[in-house]
Motif scaffolding. Structure first.
Motif, PDB file in Angstrom:
ATOM      1  N   ALA A 281       0.833  -1.287  -0.008  1.00 19.46           N
ATOM      2  CA  ALA A 281      -0.063  -0.041  -0.026  1.00 19.46           C
ATOM      3  C   ALA A 281       0.990   1.349   0.036  1.00 19.46           C
ATOM      4  CB  ALA A 281      -0.984   0.136   1.063  1.00 19.46           C
ATOM      5  N   GLU A 282       0.494   2.302  -0.772  1.00 16.67           N
ATOM      6  CA  GLU A 282       0.982   3.587  -0.791  1.00 16.67           C
ATOM      7  C   GLU A 282       0.838   4.450   0.655  1.00 16.67           C
ATOM      8  OE1 GLU A 282       2.982   4.720  -3.077  1.00 16.67           O
ATOM      9  OE2 GLU A 282       2.300   3.400  -5.017  1.00 16.67           O
ATOM     10  N   VAL A 283       1.585   5.220   0.930  1.00 16.51           N
ATOM     11  CA  VAL A 283       1.292   5.950   2.225  1.00 16.51           C
ATOM     12  C   VAL A 283       0.051   6.556   2.251  1.00 16.51           C
ATOM     13  CG1 VAL A 283       4.051   6.246   2.450  1.00 16.51           C
ATOM     14  CG2 VAL A 283       2.588   8.354   1.329  1.00 16.51           C
ATOM     15  N   PHE A 284      -0.543   6.965   0.968  1.00 16.41           N
ATOM     16  CA  PHE A 284      -1.936   7.664   0.890  1.00 16.41           C
ATOM     17  C   PHE A 284      -2.963   6.521   0.754  1.00 16.41           C
ATOM     18  CE2 PHE A 284       0.345   8.050  -3.115  1.00 16.41           C
ATOM     19  CZ  PHE A 284      -0.732   7.269  -3.978  1.00 16.41           C
ATOM     20  N   ALA A 285      -2.721   5.369   0.743  1.00 15.32           N
ATOM     21  CA  ALA A 285      -4.136   4.431   0.544  1.00 15.32           C
ATOM     22  C   ALA A 285      -5.023   4.663   1.361  1.00 15.32           C
ATOM     23  CB  ALA A 285      -3.423   3.012   0.826  1.00 15.32           C
ATOM     24  N   GLY A 286      -6.357   4.693   0.703  1.00 15.70           N
ATOM     25  CA  GLY A 286      -7.462   4.877   1.465  1.00 15.70           C
ATOM     26  C   GLY A 286      -8.727   4.499   0.577  1.00 15.70           C
ATOM     27  N   THR A 287      -9.851   4.896   1.416  1.00 14.74           N
ATOM     28  CA  THR A 287     -11.225   4.367   0.851  1.00 14.74           C
ATOM     29  C   THR A 287     -12.214   5.536   0.787  1.00 14.74           C
ATOM     30  OG1 THR A 287     -10.649   2.107   2.019  1.00 14.74           O
ATOM     31  CG2 THR A 287     -13.048   2.809   1.327  1.00 14.74           C
TER      32      THR A 287
ATOM     33  N   ALA B 267       6.203  -0.659   5.348  1.00 13.25           N
ATOM     34  CA  ALA B 267       6.895  -0.815   6.650  1.00 13.25           C
ATOM     35  C   ALA B 267       5.899  -1.488   7.579  1.00 13.25           C
ATOM     36  CB  ALA B 267       6.745   0.840   6.875  1.00 13.25           C
ATOM     37  N   THR B 268       4.695  -1.749   7.220  1.00 14.26           N
ATOM     38  CA  THR B 268       4.076  -2.565   8.285  1.00 14.26           C
ATOM     39  C   THR B 268       3.355  -3.975   7.793  1.00 14.26           C
ATOM     40  OG1 THR B 268       1.825  -1.360   7.438  1.00 14.26           O
ATOM     41  CG2 THR B 268       3.013  -0.104   9.038  1.00 14.26           C
ATOM     42  N   GLY B 269       3.442  -4.205   6.745  1.00 13.95           N
ATOM     43  CA  GLY B 269       2.961  -5.427   6.215  1.00 13.95           C
ATOM     44  C   GLY B 269       1.437  -5.225   6.043  1.00 13.95           C
ATOM     45  N   ALA B 270       0.589  -6.485   5.611  1.00 14.03           N
ATOM     46  CA  ALA B 270      -0.722  -6.057   5.468  1.00 14.03           C
ATOM     47  C   ALA B 270      -1.422  -5.789   6.803  1.00 14.03           C
ATOM     48  CB  ALA B 270      -1.128  -7.472   4.699  1.00 14.03           C
ATOM     49  N   ARG B 271      -2.463  -4.921   6.697  1.00  8.56           N
ATOM     50  CA  ARG B 271      -3.110  -4.560   7.835  1.00  8.56           C
ATOM     51  C   ARG B 271      -4.534  -4.374   7.764  1.00  8.56           C
ATOM     52  NH1 ARG B 271       0.442  -2.583  11.965  1.00  8.56           N
ATOM     53  NH2 ARG B 271       2.162  -3.847  12.084  1.00  8.56           N
ATOM     54  N   THR B 272      -5.549  -4.802   8.632  1.00 12.94           N
ATOM     55  CA  THR B 272      -6.935  -4.839   8.339  1.00 12.94           C
ATOM     56  C   THR B 272      -7.401  -3.855   9.411  1.00 12.94           C
ATOM     57  OG1 THR B 272      -7.052  -6.977   7.311  1.00 12.94           O
ATOM     58  CG2 THR B 272      -9.224  -5.858   8.213  1.00 12.94           C
ATOM     59  N   TYR B 273      -8.401  -2.956   8.878  1.00 18.49           N
ATOM     60  CA  TYR B 273      -9.006  -1.757   9.802  1.00 18.49           C
ATOM     61  C   TYR B 273     -10.737  -1.934   9.403  1.00 18.49           C
ATOM     62  CZ  TYR B 273      -4.325  -0.145  10.141  1.00 18.49           C
ATOM     63  OH  TYR B 273      -3.027  -0.192  10.090  1.00 18.49           O
ATOM     64  N   TYR B 274     -11.603  -1.297  10.459  1.00 19.42           N
ATOM     65  CA  TYR B 274     -12.770  -1.392  10.030  1.00 19.42           C
ATOM     66  C   TYR B 274     -13.319  -0.137  10.446  1.00 19.42           C
ATOM     67  CZ  TYR B 274     -12.151  -6.560  10.256  1.00 19.42           C
ATOM     68  OH  TYR B 274     -11.730  -7.746   9.944  1.00 19.42           O
ATOM     69  N   PHE B 275     -14.526   0.351   9.817  1.00 22.82           N
ATOM     70  CA  PHE B 275     -15.144   1.636  10.279  1.00 22.82           C
ATOM     71  C   PHE B 275     -16.606   1.424   9.959  1.00 22.82           C
ATOM     72  CE2 PHE B 275     -14.336   2.553   6.007  1.00 22.82           C
ATOM     73  CZ  PHE B 275     -15.227   3.219   5.542  1.00 22.82           C
TER      74      PHE B 275
ATOM     75  N   ILE C 151     -11.414   7.880   3.786  1.00 27.21           N
ATOM     76  CA  ILE C 151     -10.905   7.787   5.193  1.00 27.21           C
ATOM     77  C   ILE C 151      -9.627   7.024   4.858  1.00 27.21           C
ATOM     78  CG2 ILE C 151     -12.257   5.649   5.497  1.00 27.21           C
ATOM     79  CD1 ILE C 151     -11.901   6.304   8.366  1.00 27.21           C
ATOM     80  N   PHE C 152      -8.654   7.373   5.475  1.00 26.28           N
ATOM     81  CA  PHE C 152      -7.270   6.927   5.463  1.00 26.28           C
ATOM     82  C   PHE C 152      -6.739   6.179   6.678  1.00 26.28           C
ATOM     83  CE2 PHE C 152      -8.056  10.624   2.659  1.00 26.28           C
ATOM     84  CZ  PHE C 152      -7.407  10.226   1.315  1.00 26.28           C
ATOM     85  N   PHE C 153      -6.460   4.954   6.844  1.00 21.91           N
ATOM     86  CA  PHE C 153      -5.994   4.446   7.971  1.00 21.91           C
ATOM     87  C   PHE C 153      -4.316   4.257   8.087  1.00 21.91           C
ATOM     88  CE2 PHE C 153     -10.306   2.701   8.307  1.00 21.91           C
ATOM     89  CZ  PHE C 153     -10.373   2.856   9.466  1.00 21.91           C
ATOM     90  N   ASN C 154      -3.830   4.683   8.956  1.00 14.48           N
ATOM     91  CA  ASN C 154      -2.322   4.733   9.264  1.00 14.48           C
ATOM     92  C   ASN C 154      -1.650   5.633   8.080  1.00 14.48           C
ATOM     93  OD1 ASN C 154       0.013   4.065  10.418  1.00 14.48           O
ATOM     94  ND2 ASN C 154       0.158   2.061  10.037  1.00 14.48           N
ATOM     95  N   PHE C 155      -2.419   6.670   7.811  1.00 15.76           N
ATOM     96  CA  PHE C 155      -1.848   7.634   6.830  1.00 15.76           C
ATOM     97  C   PHE C 155      -0.389   7.960   6.996  1.00 15.76           C
ATOM     98  CE2 PHE C 155      -1.224  11.679   4.789  1.00 15.76           C
ATOM     99  CZ  PHE C 155      -2.025  11.637   3.528  1.00 15.76           C
ATOM    100  N   GLY C 156       0.275   8.167   5.878  1.00 14.39           N
ATOM    101  CA  GLY C 156       1.939   8.583   5.928  1.00 14.39           C
ATOM    102  C   GLY C 156       2.651   7.246   5.959  1.00 14.39           C
TER     103      GLY C 156
END
Length: 196
Positions: A21-27, A127-135, A117-122
């Motif tokens: 994912a890019e640093v600006f990856a979002g939904t 740097a983190t590997g794949a991550r899953t978030y919910y909103f 919405i952008f999780f872990n923006f920047g």
């Protein structure tokens, strides 16, 4: 939408940020054809906040919320909030009176009717590997909310009440947290130390 990761019967949005994912990856939250919301977000001089319930596997994750004019993406404003709990739902408040550094200020003459919405923006996925978030529950938060002093009954759930805890005698680590049984309500946690 997917099932609530905390086990509730409701449907929520799941965001999977890949390892690339890019640093600006979002939904983007929008109607089909990128038309945005049916009505504009009703910002005023005294009402400039929105809230979003989020679920993150970690605390300290920056979450950016951007609103824009669906017909003119140059008209936008962005702001951030940070998760404070891990593996639990919490409601983050996004104050568009305080725009993110390097982004445009809120302009009340503009029409804002689309949000992203952008999780872990920047931080990139490398740097983190794949991550899953919910909103869930994206809402206009209004403004001018009057904060009031705590009174009985004490529920720890009202948004406009100034709650606080003061631990003593070895219970100084007393805090307000999300229900450990899996509910979305807030409760008081008291840690009585080994030297209490």
């Amino acid at each position: 939408g997917v099932g609530d990761p905390a086990g509730g019967p409701n449907r929520v949005a799941r965001v999977v940020r890949s390892a690339t994912a890019e640093v600006f990856a979002g939904t983007t939250i929008t109607a089909p054809e990128l038309l945005g919301f049916a009505t504009a977000i009703p910002f005023t001089a005294t009402a400039k906040t929105m809230t979003v319930r989020v679920y993150s596997r970690a605390a300290g994750v920056p979450v950016r919320l951007k609103v824009e004019d669906h017909a003119d993406p140059t008209r936008s404003v962005e702001t951030e909030a940070t998760t404070t709990v891990a593996n639990a739902w919490e409601t983050l408040t996004f104050d568009f009176a305080n725009q993110a550094a390097g982004t445009s200020a809120l302009n009340l003459a503009f029409t804002y009717d689309k949000a992203s919405i952008f999780f872990n923006f920047g931080t990139g996925g490398a740097a983190t590997g794949a991550r899953t978030y919910y909103f869930d529950d994206v809402a206009f938060g209004g403004g001018g909310m009057t904060m009031v002093q705590m009174d009985l009954p004490v529920t720890f759930d009202a948004a406009n009440v100034m709650y606080g805890l003061l631990g003593f005698g070895g219970a100084e680590d007393s805090t307000i947290v999300t229900d450990p049984a899996g509910g979305t309500n807030q409760v008081a946690r008291v840690v009585k130390s080994a030297t209490a």
